[in-house]
Design a protein around this motif. Structure first.
Motif, PDB file in Angstrom:
ATOM      1  N   LYS A  49       0.958  -1.079   0.046  1.00 33.92           N
ATOM      2  CA  LYS A  49      -0.094  -0.130  -0.290  1.00 33.92           C
ATOM      3  C   LYS A  49       0.798   1.439   0.058  1.00 33.92           C
ATOM      4  CE  LYS A  49      -3.857  -2.042   2.697  1.00 33.92           C
ATOM      5  NZ  LYS A  49      -4.554  -2.023   3.924  1.00 33.92           N
ATOM      6  N   ALA A  50       2.010   1.026   0.298  1.00 35.27           N
ATOM      7  CA  ALA A  50       2.980   2.335   0.566  1.00 35.27           C
ATOM      8  C   ALA A  50       3.377   3.270  -0.583  1.00 35.27           C
ATOM      9  CB  ALA A  50       4.385   1.795   1.132  1.00 35.27           C
ATOM     10  N   ASP A  51       3.285   2.676  -1.787  1.00 37.86           N
ATOM     11  CA  ASP A  51       3.508   3.346  -3.106  1.00 37.86           C
ATOM     12  C   ASP A  51       2.466   4.353  -3.427  1.00 37.86           C
ATOM     13  OD1 ASP A  51       6.032   2.155  -3.662  1.00 37.86           O
ATOM     14  OD2 ASP A  51       5.545   0.541  -4.895  1.00 37.86           O
ATOM     15  N   GLY A  52       1.072   3.789  -3.540  1.00 37.27           N
ATOM     16  CA  GLY A  52       0.060   4.582  -3.820  1.00 37.27           C
ATOM     17  C   GLY A  52      -0.128   5.779  -2.621  1.00 37.27           C
ATOM     18  N   LEU A  53       0.196   5.309  -1.611  1.00 39.83           N
ATOM     19  CA  LEU A  53       0.150   6.544  -0.548  1.00 39.83           C
ATOM     20  C   LEU A  53       1.070   7.374  -0.423  1.00 39.83           C
ATOM     21  CD1 LEU A  53      -1.157   4.454   2.736  1.00 39.83           C
ATOM     22  CD2 LEU A  53      -2.474   5.763   1.173  1.00 39.83           C
ATOM     23  N   PHE A  54       2.366   7.047  -0.871  1.00 33.83           N
ATOM     24  CA  PHE A  54       3.426   7.982  -1.099  1.00 33.83           C
ATOM     25  C   PHE A  54       3.257   8.901  -2.219  1.00 33.83           C
ATOM     26  CE2 PHE A  54       7.622   9.307  -3.023  1.00 33.83           C
ATOM     27  CZ  PHE A  54       8.294   9.900  -2.045  1.00 33.83           C
ATOM     28  N   SER A  55       2.545   8.531  -3.385  1.00 36.41           N
ATOM     29  CA  SER A  55       2.159   9.342  -4.375  1.00 36.41           C
ATOM     30  C   SER A  55       1.188  10.368  -3.903  1.00 36.41           C
ATOM     31  CB  SER A  55       1.388   8.604  -5.497  1.00 36.41           C
ATOM     32  OG  SER A  55       2.373   7.731  -6.281  1.00 36.41           O
ATOM     33  N   GLU A  56       0.280   9.946  -2.847  1.00 34.58           N
ATOM     34  CA  GLU A  56      -0.588  10.980  -2.243  1.00 34.58           C
ATOM     35  C   GLU A  56       0.135  11.961  -1.325  1.00 34.58           C
ATOM     36  OE1 GLU A  56      -3.792  11.323  -2.567  1.00 34.58           O
ATOM     37  OE2 GLU A  56      -3.595  10.008  -4.436  1.00 34.58           O
ATOM     38  N   VAL A  57       1.162  11.673  -0.859  1.00 38.11           N
ATOM     39  CA  VAL A  57       1.943  12.375  -0.090  1.00 38.11           C
ATOM     40  C   VAL A  57       2.552  13.430  -0.852  1.00 38.11           C
ATOM     41  CG1 VAL A  57       4.085  12.714   1.406  1.00 38.11           C
ATOM     42  CG2 VAL A  57       2.312  10.851   1.952  1.00 38.11           C
ATOM     43  N   GLN A  58       3.138  13.110  -1.862  1.00 31.97           N
ATOM     44  CA  GLN A  58       3.802  13.977  -3.021  1.00 31.97           C
ATOM     45  C   GLN A  58       2.955  14.729  -3.705  1.00 31.97           C
ATOM     46  OE1 GLN A  58       5.409  10.753  -5.547  1.00 31.97           O
ATOM     47  NE2 GLN A  58       7.337  11.538  -5.407  1.00 31.97           N
ATOM     48  N   LYS A  59       1.609  14.418  -3.884  1.00 28.72           N
ATOM     49  CA  LYS A  59       0.659  15.358  -4.507  1.00 28.72           C
ATOM     50  C   LYS A  59       0.356  16.610  -3.407  1.00 28.72           C
ATOM     51  CE  LYS A  59      -4.102  15.563  -6.103  1.00 28.72           C
ATOM     52  NZ  LYS A  59      -5.388  14.520  -6.540  1.00 28.72           N
ATOM     53  N   ALA A  60       0.123  16.057  -2.299  1.00 25.74           N
ATOM     54  CA  ALA A  60      -0.114  16.939  -1.163  1.00 25.74           C
ATOM     55  C   ALA A  60       0.957  17.938  -0.902  1.00 25.74           C
ATOM     56  CB  ALA A  60      -0.678  16.360   0.289  1.00 25.74           C
ATOM     57  N   TYR A  61       1.930  17.553  -1.027  1.00 27.85           N
ATOM     58  CA  TYR A  61       3.279  18.252  -0.582  1.00 27.85           C
ATOM     59  C   TYR A  61       3.298  19.512  -1.852  1.00 27.85           C
ATOM     60  CZ  TYR A  61       8.256  19.611  -0.643  1.00 27.85           C
ATOM     61  OH  TYR A  61       9.435  20.443  -0.482  1.00 27.85           O
ATOM     62  N   LYS A  62       3.191  18.914  -2.964  1.00 29.47           N
ATOM     63  CA  LYS A  62       3.233  20.063  -4.168  1.00 29.47           C
ATOM     64  C   LYS A  62       2.220  21.027  -4.092  1.00 29.47           C
ATOM     65  CE  LYS A  62       5.311  16.555  -7.494  1.00 29.47           C
ATOM     66  NZ  LYS A  62       5.195  15.812  -8.517  1.00 29.47           N
ATOM     67  N   GLU A  63       0.985  20.602  -3.544  1.00 28.12           N
ATOM     68  CA  GLU A  63      -0.016  21.521  -3.439  1.00 28.12           C
ATOM     69  C   GLU A  63       0.304  22.625  -2.232  1.00 28.12           C
ATOM     70  OE1 GLU A  63      -3.785  19.890  -2.412  1.00 28.12           O
ATOM     71  OE2 GLU A  63      -3.761  18.812  -4.033  1.00 28.12           O
ATOM     72  N   VAL A  64       0.948  22.140  -1.221  1.00 29.48           N
ATOM     73  CA  VAL A  64       1.542  23.027  -0.401  1.00 29.48           C
ATOM     74  C   VAL A  64       2.621  24.063  -0.580  1.00 29.48           C
ATOM     75  CG1 VAL A  64       2.802  23.256   2.094  1.00 29.48           C
ATOM     76  CG2 VAL A  64       1.006  21.528   1.639  1.00 29.48           C
ATOM     77  N   VAL A  65       3.602  23.541  -1.566  1.00 29.23           N
ATOM     78  CA  VAL A  65       4.840  24.333  -2.294  1.00 29.23           C
ATOM     79  C   VAL A  65       4.015  25.337  -2.972  1.00 29.23           C
ATOM     80  CG1 VAL A  65       6.696  24.178  -3.543  1.00 29.23           C
ATOM     81  CG2 VAL A  65       6.445  22.610  -1.764  1.00 29.23           C
ATOM     82  N   GLN A  66       3.055  24.991  -3.820  1.00 33.28           N
ATOM     83  CA  GLN A  66       2.345  25.893  -4.974  1.00 33.28           C
ATOM     84  C   GLN A  66       1.758  26.916  -3.833  1.00 33.28           C
ATOM     85  OE1 GLN A  66       0.224  23.337  -7.429  1.00 33.28           O
ATOM     86  NE2 GLN A  66       1.749  22.996  -8.786  1.00 33.28           N
ATOM     87  N   GLY A  67       1.122  26.588  -3.003  1.00 32.20           N
ATOM     88  CA  GLY A  67       0.393  27.854  -2.199  1.00 32.20           C
ATOM     89  C   GLY A  67       1.081  28.653  -1.589  1.00 32.20           C
ATOM     90  N   ILE A  68       2.325  28.184  -1.073  1.00 35.68           N
ATOM     91  CA  ILE A  68       3.412  29.086  -0.432  1.00 35.68           C
ATOM     92  C   ILE A  68       3.940  29.986  -1.474  1.00 35.68           C
ATOM     93  CG2 ILE A  68       5.611  29.223   0.652  1.00 35.68           C
ATOM     94  CD1 ILE A  68       4.626  26.593   2.259  1.00 35.68           C
ATOM     95  N   SER A  69       4.347  29.401  -2.757  1.00 36.64           N
ATOM     96  CA  SER A  69       4.812  30.279  -3.774  1.00 36.64           C
ATOM     97  C   SER A  69       3.997  31.226  -4.276  1.00 36.64           C
ATOM     98  CB  SER A  69       4.996  29.120  -4.716  1.00 36.64           C
ATOM     99  OG  SER A  69       6.264  28.156  -4.576  1.00 36.64           O
TER     100      SER A  69
END
Length: 72
Positions: A49-69
């Protein structure tokens, strides 16, 4: 003694827990939930299950970075 795979899994759980804590402290709800889910499966050693959930972490992280940018 842990195998190399076990060491990597434990390290992933530690990093995930760090991200989870920071996200919670800064109220990044999606990143917190995604990382909490990832840490949970790592701790339970449900590696399939880890690979799919890691993709979700990456997606959420990118959203945070875009918001801060966008604060410039």
């Amino acid at each position: 003694m842990r195998s190399d795979g076990g060491k990597r899994l434990a390290a992933g759980g530690n990093v995930g827990a760090y991200i989870e804590g920071v996200a919670a402290n800064l109220s990044f709800s999606k990143l917190f939930q995604a990382s909490a889910d990832l840490v949970s499966v790592i701790r339970e050693q449900e590696t399939e299950k880890a690979d799919g959930l890691f993709s979700e972490v990456q997606k959420a992280y990118k959203e945070v970075v875009q918001g801060i940018s966008g604060l410039d």
